[in-house]
Design an enzyme around this catalytic site. Sequence first.
Site, PDB file in Angstrom:
ATOM      1  N   GLU A  13      15.830 -20.851 -32.044  1.00 20.76           N
ATOM      2  CA  GLU A  13      15.099 -19.968 -32.976  1.00 20.76           C
ATOM      3  C   GLU A  13      15.539 -18.522 -32.848  1.00 20.76           C
ATOM      4  OE1 GLU A  13      13.474 -20.299 -35.527  1.00 20.76           O
ATOM      5  OE2 GLU A  13      13.769 -22.425 -35.208  1.00 20.76           O
TER       6      GLU A  13
HETATM    7  C1  LIG Z   1      18.106 -28.176 -28.457  1.00 17.07           C
HETATM    8  C2  LIG Z   1      18.414 -27.306 -29.608  1.00 17.07           C
HETATM    9  C3  LIG Z   1      17.706 -27.444 -30.796  1.00 17.07           C
HETATM   10  C4  LIG Z   1      18.021 -26.660 -31.898  1.00 17.07           C
HETATM   11  N1  LIG Z   1      17.380 -26.882 -33.092  1.00 17.07           N
HETATM   12  C5  LIG Z   1      17.875 -26.287 -34.217  1.00 17.07           C
HETATM   13  C6  LIG Z   1      17.403 -26.677 -35.513  1.00 17.07           C
HETATM   14  O1  LIG Z   1      16.497 -27.513 -35.651  1.00 17.07           O
HETATM   15  N2  LIG Z   1      17.975 -26.107 -36.596  1.00 17.07           N
HETATM   16  C7  LIG Z   1      18.983 -25.187 -36.496  1.00 17.07           C
HETATM   17  O2  LIG Z   1      19.473 -24.731 -37.520  1.00 17.07           O
HETATM   18  N3  LIG Z   1      19.430 -24.776 -35.277  1.00 17.07           N
HETATM   19  C8  LIG Z   1      18.914 -25.308 -34.144  1.00 17.07           C
HETATM   20  N4  LIG Z   1      19.377 -24.935 -32.913  1.00 17.07           N
HETATM   21  C9  LIG Z   1      20.353 -23.851 -32.826  1.00 17.07           C
HETATM   22  C10 LIG Z   1      19.820 -22.599 -32.150  1.00 17.07           C
HETATM   23  O3  LIG Z   1      18.861 -21.984 -32.962  1.00 17.07           O
HETATM   24  C11 LIG Z   1      21.031 -21.695 -31.808  1.00 17.07           C
HETATM   25  O4  LIG Z   1      21.736 -22.337 -30.758  1.00 17.07           O
HETATM   26  C12 LIG Z   1      20.620 -20.304 -31.408  1.00 17.07           C
HETATM   27  O5  LIG Z   1      20.032 -19.632 -32.475  1.00 17.07           O
HETATM   28  C13 LIG Z   1      21.803 -19.467 -30.887  1.00 17.07           C
HETATM   29  O6  LIG Z   1      22.948 -19.622 -31.678  1.00 17.07           O
HETATM   30  P1  LIG Z   1      24.326 -19.992 -30.966  1.00 17.07           P
HETATM   31  O7  LIG Z   1      24.091 -21.149 -30.073  1.00 17.07           O
HETATM   32  O8  LIG Z   1      25.391 -20.152 -31.974  1.00 17.07           O
HETATM   33  O9  LIG Z   1      24.660 -18.739 -30.068  1.00 17.07           O
HETATM   34  P2  LIG Z   1      25.518 -17.447 -30.517  1.00 17.07           P
HETATM   35  O10 LIG Z   1      25.047 -16.948 -31.822  1.00 17.07           O
HETATM   36  O11 LIG Z   1      26.966 -17.767 -30.378  1.00 17.07           O
HETATM   37  O12 LIG Z   1      25.119 -16.393 -29.396  1.00 17.07           O
HETATM   38  C14 LIG Z   1      25.740 -16.390 -28.077  1.00 17.07           C
HETATM   39  C15 LIG Z   1      25.185 -15.202 -27.277  1.00 17.07           C
HETATM   40  O13 LIG Z   1      25.548 -13.972 -27.921  1.00 17.07           O
HETATM   41  C16 LIG Z   1      24.397 -13.198 -28.226  1.00 17.07           C
HETATM   42  N5  LIG Z   1      24.602 -12.555 -29.528  1.00 17.07           N
HETATM   43  C17 LIG Z   1      25.078 -13.129 -30.660  1.00 17.07           C
HETATM   44  N6  LIG Z   1      25.093 -12.223 -31.663  1.00 17.07           N
HETATM   45  C18 LIG Z   1      24.624 -11.073 -31.177  1.00 17.07           C
HETATM   46  C19 LIG Z   1      24.371  -9.787 -31.729  1.00 17.07           C
HETATM   47  N7  LIG Z   1      24.592  -9.514 -33.002  1.00 17.07           N
HETATM   48  N8  LIG Z   1      23.832  -8.853 -30.919  1.00 17.07           N
HETATM   49  C20 LIG Z   1      23.565  -9.099 -29.631  1.00 17.07           C
HETATM   50  N9  LIG Z   1      23.784 -10.307 -29.048  1.00 17.07           N
HETATM   51  C21 LIG Z   1      24.307 -11.282 -29.806  1.00 17.07           C
HETATM   52  C22 LIG Z   1      23.237 -14.192 -28.247  1.00 17.07           C
HETATM   53  O14 LIG Z   1      21.998 -13.584 -27.943  1.00 17.07           O
HETATM   54  C23 LIG Z   1      23.653 -15.192 -27.184  1.00 17.07           C
HETATM   55  O15 LIG Z   1      23.274 -14.757 -25.924  1.00 17.07           O
HETATM   56  C24 LIG Z   1      19.040 -25.686 -31.792  1.00 17.07           C
HETATM   57  C25 LIG Z   1      19.730 -25.513 -30.575  1.00 17.07           C
HETATM   58  C26 LIG Z   1      19.455 -26.324 -29.511  1.00 17.07           C
HETATM   59  C27 LIG Z   1      20.263 -26.165 -28.252  1.00 17.07           C
END
Ligand SMILES: Cc1cc2nc3c(=O)[nH]c(=O)nc-3n(C[C@H](O)[C@H](O)[C@H](O)COP(=O)(O)OP(=O)(O)OC[C@H]3O[C@@H](n4cnc5c(N)ncnc54)[C@H](O)[C@@H]3O)c2cc1C
Length: 590
Positions: A440
Amino acid sequence: MPIYTAPLQDMRFILNDVFKADAFWQATPELAHIDSETVSAILEQMAKFTQDVLLPLNRTGDEEGATFANGAVTTPKGFKEAFKTYANDGWVGLGADEQWGGQGMPKMVSVMTDEMIFSANPAFMLYPLLSVGACMALNSCASQEQKELYLPKMYSGEWAGTMCLTESHAGTDLGIIKTKAVPNVDGSYAISGTKIFITGGDHDLSDNIIHLVLAKTPDAPAGSRGISLFIVPKFLVNADGSLGERNPVGPGSIEHKMGIKASATCVMNFDGAKGYLVGKENEGLAAMFVMMNYERLSMGIQGLGASEASYQNAAQYAADRLQGRSATGVKSPEKPADSILVHPDVRRMLLKTKAHNEAARCFAMYVAQQLDMTKYSDDATKALAADRVALLTPVAKAFLTDKAFEGTIDSQMVFGGHGYIREWGMEQIVRDLRIAQIYEGTNGIQANDLIGRKVTKNGGKFVATYLAEIREFAATMQTDWMKAALLKSADTLEALTTHVIERAKVNANEPNAAAIDYLHAFGLTSYAYMYAMIVEAASQKDGAFYKAKIDLARFFVTRILPELDTRAKIIESGADLIMGFDEGYFTTFA
Ligand SMILES: Cc1cc2nc3c(=O)[nH]c(=O)nc-3n(C[C@H](O)[C@H](O)[C@H](O)COP(=O)(O)OP(=O)(O)OC[C@H]3O[C@@H](n4cnc5c(N)ncnc54)[C@H](O)[C@@H]3O)c2cc1C
């Protein structure tokens, strides 16, 4: 097996004594049919369901996990039956409007039932949670026809819902999603692409699954302004609501993950699946925010639920575990050792967890009441409440889950080595909660949202009205030590807010460098406000239960709130030191 008893007395105290819910409901015509006795009965029913049905399935669900075979997901043994009971008893639609078959209960009620489920079985909770979130997005943005077709069946639990945003290269930055939506001649769209990490993307709990999918139409502008929202049903739905043919959308696999193993996290393939636009083209992200904001408060409650469960187990264990003797003399001479509850450090861990839990429960109720105001109050109050909800949502998500995770870790520590092995269930609580800080929008992103859109972008206007309310409340307080602590916190938060707004004008890196510490400073001030309300309510009552509330507030003020000063110092240190490191420094390992 871990224990769990729904904290009904605490919930009633928050609802009835702190928030005086009866008076609020009586003054709100749409809620005037609700009273504390009805709510008490609802809470008792949910307490029984969570303790008798969901809690035993928590461990077996973790061991068995959701499984994927032949293109379909199966939930662990017992989940299907539990979900059927849950749906038949009307829990999915507890907060839904009556016109969609719901029970019309305010958020102030469902916030407590949600907590109980998150304590007993967080993986189970995610299935109905996503459905309700999807319903809320549809309710706010879909056409009347779409609402009539989907909402009653989703709120009854006959069909489920999902939120399909994330792609392998696009998580935080949804502006770069690649899923395509090409218009069909019949007015629908052909949706193609792959989404990952989709909670409840497939399962066997319901007859149909309604996916809410973000995708880009062929001429969409680049970035987040070119995202549209689509309904993509697993089975197409005929005009009369009956199920038609299978839509080409389905799971490619499920993730093997650290926790919430009974919740299916799916890779979802859309192969020209039929989708129906919700609202207007390119306005999908705004529509999806309705769902995301709902889920964000829910993640905070996931934290509270887990931390409450971990506290109860740790406290019981501490009372039973005999190790060492009290520093002030033997307490149980008839036993080979005293219980570890005689040791101040064990008490510190328990009290810290409990203090955070009680403040979190109060804060969740505060946000829930604001949400109810956005729905039921007059226009001026609605607008103020909407600003307040916008301000507090990232705090509810990130501060509650950060503090809750600390709580589960401290509770695990109370068990010593027994917390690390499977037997006592503590490691599962820790594993299951970790995700709440990540999904989220990570807690770092929540902090960025707070300091950016909710604070600096409006020149601190939302914070100013919140602080004005806090000071107005402080002026009515009878308890001097709590009043002084609250006012000092409010002053600190005000100074920090001015500081971050000013620094943002001179250095664009400053807000993000300060973000997480600012969010924690904000959360601590908010908890001080919650304890101020708790203390005032408890002071008007007699008895050990109420005295303990005041003592716990003292613990918070003395042993937790000083963290605010540390956060302030860190914020004032600025961004330059962090950004001064050369990029190559981070990847020089030898
Ligand atoms: C078990 C599970 C269930 C999930 N359920 C859903 C679901 O139902 N639907 C759905 O759509 N998604 C879902 N997700 C996805 C989840 O919401 C994302 O994994 C999460 O929002 C982070 O995105 P990412 O993994 O691509 O990390 P990234 O966006 O790659 O971020 C990596 C790191 O960089 C930091 N970062 C990135 N951009 C910035 C910025 N602009 N400024 C500062 N810091 C930054 C982040 O805080 C993080 O620490 C789920 C994930 C998991 C693991």
